[in-house]
Design a protein around this motif. Structure first.
Motif, PDB file in Angstrom:
ATOM      1  N   ALA A  13     -34.589 111.922  33.614  1.00 35.44           N
ATOM      2  CA  ALA A  13     -35.516 113.059  33.598  1.00 35.44           C
ATOM      3  C   ALA A  13     -36.229 113.225  34.925  1.00 35.44           C
ATOM      4  CB  ALA A  13     -36.538 112.874  32.469  1.00 35.44           C
ATOM      5  N   LEU A  14     -36.399 112.124  35.660  1.00 35.00           N
ATOM      6  CA  LEU A  14     -37.065 112.206  36.960  1.00 35.00           C
ATOM      7  C   LEU A  14     -36.155 112.782  38.029  1.00 35.00           C
ATOM      8  CD1 LEU A  14     -40.005 111.228  37.574  1.00 35.00           C
ATOM      9  CD2 LEU A  14     -39.083 110.211  35.496  1.00 35.00           C
ATOM     10  N   LEU A  15     -34.865 112.635  37.871  1.00 38.19           N
ATOM     11  CA  LEU A  15     -33.915 113.058  38.900  1.00 38.19           C
ATOM     12  C   LEU A  15     -33.407 114.470  38.694  1.00 38.19           C
ATOM     13  CD1 LEU A  15     -31.878 109.742  39.300  1.00 38.19           C
ATOM     14  CD2 LEU A  15     -33.901 110.503  40.553  1.00 38.19           C
ATOM     15  N   ARG A  16     -33.911 115.148  37.660  1.00 39.63           N
ATOM     16  CA  ARG A  16     -33.534 116.540  37.449  1.00 39.63           C
ATOM     17  C   ARG A  16     -34.287 117.445  38.406  1.00 39.63           C
ATOM     18  NH1 ARG A  16     -34.408 115.745  31.108  1.00 39.63           N
ATOM     19  NH2 ARG A  16     -32.506 114.576  30.640  1.00 39.63           N
ATOM     20  N   ARG A  17     -33.763 118.636  38.598  1.00 39.82           N
ATOM     21  CA  ARG A  17     -34.412 119.598  39.486  1.00 39.82           C
ATOM     22  C   ARG A  17     -35.829 119.884  39.004  1.00 39.82           C
ATOM     23  NH1 ARG A  17     -31.486 119.076  43.929  1.00 39.82           N
ATOM     24  NH2 ARG A  17     -29.280 119.475  43.575  1.00 39.82           N
ATOM     25  N   GLY A  18     -36.737 119.975  39.958  1.00 38.64           N
ATOM     26  CA  GLY A  18     -38.134 120.209  39.629  1.00 38.64           C
ATOM     27  C   GLY A  18     -38.974 118.968  39.799  1.00 38.64           C
ATOM     28  N   ARG A  19     -38.326 117.808  39.827  1.00 35.34           N
ATOM     29  CA  ARG A  19     -39.031 116.559  40.141  1.00 35.34           C
ATOM     30  C   ARG A  19     -38.509 116.069  41.486  1.00 35.34           C
ATOM     31  NH1 ARG A  19     -38.884 117.370  34.175  1.00 35.34           N
ATOM     32  NH2 ARG A  19     -41.119 117.377  33.679  1.00 35.34           N
ATOM     33  N   PHE A  20     -37.529 115.160  41.455  1.00 27.30           N
ATOM     34  CA  PHE A  20     -36.912 114.714  42.706  1.00 27.30           C
ATOM     35  C   PHE A  20     -35.654 115.538  42.958  1.00 27.30           C
ATOM     36  CE2 PHE A  20     -39.486 111.051  41.535  1.00 27.30           C
ATOM     37  CZ  PHE A  20     -40.081 110.735  42.740  1.00 27.30           C
ATOM     38  N   ASP A  21     -35.842 116.650  43.684  1.00 26.78           N
ATOM     39  CA  ASP A  21     -34.721 117.546  43.970  1.00 26.78           C
ATOM     40  C   ASP A  21     -33.711 116.907  44.915  1.00 26.78           C
ATOM     41  OD1 ASP A  21     -36.046 119.327  42.412  1.00 26.78           O
ATOM     42  OD2 ASP A  21     -35.997 120.975  43.852  1.00 26.78           O
ATOM     43  N   HIS A  22     -34.183 116.041  45.781  1.00 25.83           N
ATOM     44  CA  HIS A  22     -33.315 115.437  46.788  1.00 25.83           C
ATOM     45  C   HIS A  22     -33.231 113.926  46.557  1.00 25.83           C
ATOM     46  CE1 HIS A  22     -33.407 119.227  48.930  1.00 25.83           C
ATOM     47  NE2 HIS A  22     -34.730 119.197  48.904  1.00 25.83           N
ATOM     48  N   VAL A  23     -32.043 113.419  46.341  1.00 23.40           N
ATOM     49  CA  VAL A  23     -31.799 111.981  46.187  1.00 23.40           C
ATOM     50  C   VAL A  23     -30.902 111.564  47.342  1.00 23.40           C
ATOM     51  CG1 VAL A  23     -30.898 110.173  44.689  1.00 23.40           C
ATOM     52  CG2 VAL A  23     -32.006 112.183  43.679  1.00 23.40           C
ATOM     53  N   ILE A  24     -31.459 110.818  48.282  1.00 23.60           N
ATOM     54  CA  ILE A  24     -30.791 110.532  49.549  1.00 23.60           C
ATOM     55  C   ILE A  24     -30.464 109.036  49.647  1.00 23.60           C
ATOM     56  CG2 ILE A  24     -30.926 110.748  52.042  1.00 23.60           C
ATOM     57  CD1 ILE A  24     -31.071 113.405  50.533  1.00 23.60           C
ATOM     58  N   ALA A  25     -29.200 108.745  49.925  1.00 27.63           N
ATOM     59  CA  ALA A  25     -28.784 107.354  50.131  1.00 27.63           C
ATOM     60  C   ALA A  25     -29.057 106.950  51.581  1.00 27.63           C
ATOM     61  CB  ALA A  25     -27.304 107.192  49.818  1.00 27.63           C
ATOM     62  N   VAL A  26     -29.684 105.786  51.747  1.00 30.55           N
ATOM     63  CA  VAL A  26     -29.965 105.238  53.076  1.00 30.55           C
ATOM     64  C   VAL A  26     -29.249 103.891  53.177  1.00 30.55           C
ATOM     65  CG1 VAL A  26     -31.737 104.578  54.729  1.00 30.55           C
ATOM     66  CG2 VAL A  26     -32.214 106.372  53.047  1.00 30.55           C
ATOM     67  N   ASP A  27     -28.212 103.827  53.963  1.00 37.30           N
ATOM     68  CA  ASP A  27     -27.452 102.591  54.114  1.00 37.30           C
ATOM     69  C   ASP A  27     -28.016 101.746  55.256  1.00 37.30           C
ATOM     70  OD1 ASP A  27     -25.650 103.278  52.062  1.00 37.30           O
ATOM     71  OD2 ASP A  27     -24.518 104.560  53.447  1.00 37.30           O
ATOM     72  N   MET A  28     -27.519 100.527  55.371  1.00 31.25           N
ATOM     73  CA  MET A  28     -27.909  99.689  56.497  1.00 31.25           C
ATOM     74  C   MET A  28     -27.427 100.338  57.793  1.00 31.25           C
ATOM     75  SD  MET A  28     -29.626  97.258  55.186  1.00 31.25           S
ATOM     76  CE  MET A  28     -29.773  96.055  56.504  1.00 31.25           C
ATOM     77  N   PRO A  29     -28.155 100.161  58.886  1.00 27.73           N
ATOM     78  CA  PRO A  29     -27.814 100.850  60.135  1.00 27.73           C
ATOM     79  C   PRO A  29     -26.451 100.439  60.676  1.00 27.73           C
ATOM     80  CG  PRO A  29     -29.515  99.195  60.510  1.00 27.73           C
ATOM     81  CD  PRO A  29     -29.367  99.336  59.041  1.00 27.73           C
ATOM     82  N   THR A  30     -25.717 101.421  61.169  1.00 31.03           N
ATOM     83  CA  THR A  30     -24.426 101.180  61.797  1.00 31.03           C
ATOM     84  C   THR A  30     -24.627 100.753  63.244  1.00 31.03           C
ATOM     85  OG1 THR A  30     -24.217 103.465  62.563  1.00 31.03           O
ATOM     86  CG2 THR A  30     -23.409 102.961  60.332  1.00 31.03           C
TER      87      THR A  30
END
Length: 458
Positions: free
Chosen positions: A355-372
Motif C-alpha cells: 500500500a505504501l508503494l502505490r501511486r500517491g505515496r512513494f511514486d518513485h522507487v529507485i534502486a541504488v547499487d554499490m558504486p561501480t
C-alpha cells in the motif's frame, strides 16, 4: 535510553558520585545521570584514548573505572555544565549557551580538523565536541551547529533566515555572531533560505544517474513551481531508495538536503521506536507535525522496513504495527500537499507494505547499487580537482580497491590523504599519501585480511 547499561545503578564512581539513571548510548559510550547531581560519560578505553591522542582532552580529565572484567574511562560534569549528545540537543535558554557550543565547535576543529562530528558528545566543561563515530563523510559542521541551535532540526547554521525561524529569542545579529564564533562563514546572499536553489547546480559526485533523477524529479519541480503547477503538478512525490548497506543512499539524501537548504526531520528506529503500544505512532505523528510547522522541509524515513513492513507478513502482525502503517498512509499525502519532501530508505524493499508503494505515496522507487569503478573514479576526480596534486596521477589502484565500497570511503581517502600531506609539511597530494590513507580503512565485510593493504612502488 540505554537498552543494556554497562554499569548498575548505584555504582560508585572514583570521585564519590553514584549512578542514578542511564540516559543515552552509542556504540562505544554511554551517558548516565549521577547523584547527588550531574552527569558522567562512560567510554570504552580505545575511544577515550583517541580523544587524548587527538588533543581534545588531557589525560587527567578522565578517570579509570572497572566493573567485573570490563574497564572503562569516565568523564564527569556538574549540572551547571552541559554534557549531552549533539543529536539530542536541548532547547537553548539564551544566546550564551549557543555561543558556548559554537566556541566548542571551533576549538574542537582547531585540534581535530577531520573527524566526523555527527552524533558527537558536547562537553561544555572543556569546550569540546568529542567524536564518537568512525571515519566517513559525516555531517558538515554547519549542519552540526544548525541542529544544536534549532533543537534537532537539520538546517544549516549558515542559512540565517531559516535558522532564525526555528530559534526563538535569537535575533539575526546574534545568530551571525554565533556562526562566526564557530569559525564558519555567513553567506550574504543565502540562496537556500529563499526556498530556491536556481543559481546552483545540484551535484552528486559519483552518482550521475541519481543526480539526474533528483535534478529532474525534485529540484526542477521546486525551482519552476508555477510552470509545473499549471499542468497539475504541485510538489515532488515521495521517493523510496533501496539498496545494500553502504551503497550511498544516506550520502545522496544528505547532498540533496544540503542543496535545498531546508530543515530536515528523521524517522528511524533509534529515535522513534518504542516498546510501548501506540507510542511509536504518536512519535511518528509528532515528526510530521513538526515538519508541517517548518514547511518547506524534508522528512527522511531511515530503515523504513522497520516501520512499513507488509502487514500480511507473519512477523508483522499486531494492532500497533497496523496503526503505524496506517499513520504513514494518512500522513504522507498530507505532507506532500504541504510542501514536505518525503524520502524513505531501506535495504529490503521486498518487505515494504504494498500500500505504501502505490501511486500517491512513494511514486518513485529507485534502486541504488554499490558504486561501480566508473563512479568511484568520477568521485575521486571531483574531490581531487580543487587540491594541488601530482601530475598524471595513476588512480587505478585506488579505483580498484574502492570499487564496491561505500562512496564515503573514497571521500575519507581523499581527506585523509590531504591531512597526511599537510602533516608531513608537503604541499602536493601524491598517490603515496592516498594509498597510505586507503590502507587505514578497515577491510570490507567478507574480505580477507590480506586484501586490506595495497603496496606502493615506484
Amino acid at each position: 535510553m540505554v537498552l543494556d547499561p554497562w554499569l548498575p545503578l548505584g555504582f560508585a564512581l572514583p570521585d564519590g558520585l553514584n549512578l542514578r539513571a542511564s540516559l543515552a548510548e552509542g556504540q562505544d559510550w554511554q551517558l548516565y545521570e549521577t547523584a547527588p547531581a550531574g552527569r558522567v560519560l562512560v567510554a570504552r578505553e580505545e575511544l577515550a584514548r583517541s580523544w587524548v591522542e587527538r588533543g581534545l582532552l588531557e589525560p587527567v580529565a578522565l578517570s579509570s573505572i572497572r566493573f567485573g572484567e570490563d574497564s572503562f574511562m569516565a568523564l564527569t560534569s556538574e549540572t551547571r555544565h552541559l554534557l549531552a549528545p549533539v543529536d539530542a540537543s536541548p532547547r537553548l535558554r539564551d544566546a550564551s549557551e549557543a555561543l558556548a557550543f559554537a566556541v566548542a565547535l571551533r576549538e574542537t576543529r582547531r585540534r581535530d580538523a577531520t573527524s566526523n562530528l555527527q552524533g558527537a558528545v558536547y562537553v561544555e566543561r572543556f569546550s569540546r565536541l568529542l567524536p564518537v563515530l568512525s571515519a566517513g563523510i559525516g555531517m558538515p559542521d554547519d549542519l552540526v551547529l544548525g541542529m544544536w541551535l534549532s533543537g534537532g532540526v537539520r538546517v544549516s547554521a549558515q542559512s540565517l533566515r531559516r535558522l532564525s525561524s526555528l530559534t526563538r529569542g535569537l535575533g539575526m545579529d546574534e545568530l551571525k555572531a554565533i556562526v562566526e564564533a564557530a569559525g564558519l562563514s555567513v553567506s550574504n546572499t543565502e540562496p537556500a533560505d529563499s526556498g530556491s536553489s536556481k543559481s546552483r547546480r545540484f551535484e552528486l559526485p559519483g552518482r550521475e544517474k541519481l543526480e539526474a533523477f533528483f535534478s529532474e524529479h525534485v529540484i526542477d519541480i521546486i525551482e519552476n513551481a508555477s510552470r509545473y503547477k499549471a499542468l497539475g503538478i504541485d510538489f515532488p512525490a515521495a521517493i523510496a531508495l533501496h539498496g545494500p548497506p553502504g551503497c550511498g543512499k544516506t550520502f545522496a539524501v544528505s547532498k540533496l538536503i544540503d542543496h535545498l537548504g531546508w530543515p530536515s526531520f528523521s524517522i528511524d528506529s533509534s529515535s522513534i521506536g518504542s516498546p510501548y503500544i501506540h507510542e511509536t505512532g504518536r512519535k511518528i505523528a509528532r515528526v510530521f507535525d513538526e515538519a508541517l510547522r517548518s514547511s518547506p522541509a524534508v522528512i527522511v524515513i531511515d530503515e523504513m522496513d522497520a516501520f512499513l513492513s507488509d502487514r500480511q507478513l507473519s512477523g508483522s502482525q499486531g494492532l500497533h504495527h497496523v496503526e503505524e502503517v496506517a499513520e504513514f498512509l494518512r500522513r504522507i499525502p498530507e505532507a506532500i500537499a504541504n510542501n514536505i519532501l518525503v524520502i524513505g530508505m531501506t535495504n529490503r524493499i521486498e518487505t515494504i507494505d504494498p500500500a505504501l508503494l502505490r501511486r500517491g505515496r512513494f511514486d518513485h522507487v529507485i534502486a541504488v547499487d554499490m558504486p561501480t569503478a566508473q563512479e568511484v573514479r568520477g568521485l575521486l576526480i571531483k574531490l581531487l580537482s580543487p587540491l594541488p596534486c601530482e601530475k598524471d596521477m595513476d588512480m587505478t589502484p585506488l579505483v580498484e580497491a574502492l570499487t564496491g565500497r561505500p562512496l564515503s570511503d573514497a571521500a575519507f581517502v581523499v581527506r585523509e590523504g590531504a591531512r597526511l600531506t599537510a602533516r608531513a609539511g608537503r604541499q602536493i597530494v601524491d598517490r603515496a599519501s592516498l594509498i597510505t590513507a586507503l590502507n587505514s580503512l578497515p577491510p570490507r565485510e567478507g574480505a580477507g585480511k590480506e586484501s586490506r593493504r595495497i603496496g606502493f612502488g615506484r
